[in-house]
Motif scaffolding. Structure first.
Motif, mmCIF file in Angstrom:
data_model
loop_
_atom_site.group_PDB
_atom_site.id
_atom_site.type_symbol
_atom_site.label_atom_id
_atom_site.label_comp_id
_atom_site.label_asym_id
_atom_site.label_seq_id
_atom_site.Cartn_x
_atom_site.Cartn_y
_atom_site.Cartn_z
ATOM 1 N N GLU A 79 38.936 54.960 41.446
ATOM 2 C CA GLU A 79 38.589 56.369 41.358
ATOM 3 C C GLU A 79 37.243 56.443 40.783
ATOM 4 O O GLU A 79 36.621 57.266 39.955
ATOM 5 C CB GLU A 79 39.231 57.085 39.722
ATOM 6 N N THR A 80 36.566 55.579 40.712
ATOM 7 C CA THR A 80 35.569 55.306 39.763
ATOM 8 C C THR A 80 34.258 54.315 40.944
ATOM 9 O O THR A 80 33.679 54.088 39.891
ATOM 10 C CB THR A 80 35.593 53.878 38.710
ATOM 11 N N GLY A 81 34.693 53.602 41.689
ATOM 12 C CA GLY A 81 34.188 52.370 42.523
ATOM 13 C C GLY A 81 33.093 51.267 41.645
ATOM 14 O O GLY A 81 32.707 50.609 42.276
ATOM 15 N N ILE A 82 34.225 50.873 40.895
ATOM 16 C CA ILE A 82 33.714 49.802 40.063
ATOM 17 C C ILE A 82 34.728 48.690 40.299
ATOM 18 O O ILE A 82 35.818 49.035 40.495
ATOM 19 C CB ILE A 82 34.151 49.602 38.660
ATOM 20 N N GLU A 83 34.579 47.571 41.058
ATOM 21 C CA GLU A 83 35.028 46.646 41.431
ATOM 22 C C GLU A 83 35.468 45.612 39.613
ATOM 23 O O GLU A 83 34.508 45.055 38.897
ATOM 24 C CB GLU A 83 34.357 45.563 41.813
ATOM 25 N N ALA A 84 36.422 46.039 39.641
ATOM 26 C CA ALA A 84 36.534 45.110 37.661
ATOM 27 C C ALA A 84 38.273 43.988 37.889
ATOM 28 O O ALA A 84 38.392 43.487 39.456
ATOM 29 C CB ALA A 84 37.568 45.475 37.077
ATOM 30 N N ARG A 85 38.160 42.665 37.047
ATOM 31 C CA ARG A 85 39.443 41.480 37.441
ATOM 32 C C ARG A 85 39.461 41.548 35.965
ATOM 33 O O ARG A 85 39.583 42.078 35.413
ATOM 34 C CB ARG A 85 38.487 40.374 36.899
ATOM 35 N N VAL A 86 41.129 42.088 36.407
ATOM 36 C CA VAL A 86 42.333 41.804 35.343
ATOM 37 C C VAL A 86 42.310 40.520 34.927
ATOM 38 O O VAL A 86 41.928 39.600 35.631
ATOM 39 C CB VAL A 86 43.351 42.285 35.869
ATOM 40 N N THR A 87 42.549 40.611 33.353
ATOM 41 C CA THR A 87 42.382 39.394 32.484
ATOM 42 C C THR A 87 42.978 38.922 31.527
ATOM 43 O O THR A 87 43.866 38.641 30.967
ATOM 44 C CB THR A 87 41.080 39.424 31.453
ATOM 45 N N ARG A 88 43.993 40.377 31.448
ATOM 46 C CA ARG A 88 45.744 40.503 30.908
ATOM 47 C C ARG A 88 46.329 41.523 30.488
ATOM 48 O O ARG A 88 45.623 42.357 30.900
ATOM 49 C CB ARG A 88 45.196 40.176 28.944
ATOM 50 N N LEU A 89 47.535 41.585 30.806
ATOM 51 C CA LEU A 89 48.792 41.981 29.963
ATOM 52 C C LEU A 89 48.492 42.880 28.679
ATOM 53 O O LEU A 89 48.996 42.381 28.174
ATOM 54 C CB LEU A 89 50.250 42.175 30.188
ATOM 55 N N ALA A 90 47.125 44.094 28.295
ATOM 56 C CA ALA A 90 47.446 44.698 27.446
ATOM 57 C C ALA A 90 49.232 45.109 26.718
ATOM 58 O O ALA A 90 49.399 45.003 24.698
ATOM 59 C CB ALA A 90 46.196 45.428 26.806
ATOM 60 N N GLY A 91 49.874 45.745 27.872
ATOM 61 C CA GLY A 91 50.984 46.056 26.735
ATOM 62 C C GLY A 91 52.044 47.082 27.636
ATOM 63 O O GLY A 91 51.006 47.186 28.527
#
Length: 166
Positions: A79-91
């Motif tokens: 959707e955004t072209g951004i690479e991101a790293r999952v850090t936590r399950l928020a909810g």
């Protein structure tokens, strides 16, 4: 992205009847200072949806058998072209029931992840969105829906346990 093929096949069998589906919502955060010497302010990645014009978090449907964290990263990139790293399950929560312009009805088990920015320039990378932007978490657009605001609050909360509605 177009409607996932597995849903197209399901819709051939059930028409517009309600579907209960697993979905992911991504709260991608980064720290940003606009001027040298200024304290850093958390920013969240938002997309402006093409179907209703509202500013929301990147989100999407998990493919059959897809791990939720993997699907969340995929949705952010698509959707955004951004690479991101999952850090936590928020909810974990549910979305409101939805009726799409074509009459399809669905509701989602919403798996909400906190992610941190890794790389990339935010841009519209699909046909689901009109715009993409980083926004200070204390200055969200007025039309950002309440459940997206709640997801941001949950991701910013530093307590170790994920949130849920009881």
């Amino acid at each position: 992205m177009p409607i996932p093929e597995f849903i197209v096949e399901l819709r051939k069998k059930i028409g517009t009847d309600p579907l209960w589906l697993p979905g992911v919502k991504a709260v991608v955060l980064r720290e940003s200072a606009h001027d040298p010497g200024e304290s850093k302010v958390p920013e969240v990645l938002l997309v402006q949806r093409a179907d209703n014009g509202k500013w929301t978090l990147p989100a999407g449907i998990l493919e059959p058998g897809e791990e939720p964290a993997v699907g969340c990263r995929r949705e952010v990139l698509e959707e955004t072209g951004i690479e991101a790293r999952v850090t936590r399950l928020a909810g974990i929560a549910t979305t409101d029931p939805m009726v799409y312009p074509n009459g399809d009805r669905a509701q989602y088990l919403d798996i909400i992840f906190g992610l941190e920015y890794v790389s990339g320039e935010a841009h519209v990378a699909d046909d689901e969105n009109l715009n993409v932007q980083w926004c200070a978490v204390d200055a969200l657009p007025e039309d950002c829906p309440p459940k997206h605001r709640r997801a941001i609050e949950w991701a910013l909360d530093k307590s170790p346990a994920p949130k849920f509605v009881i």
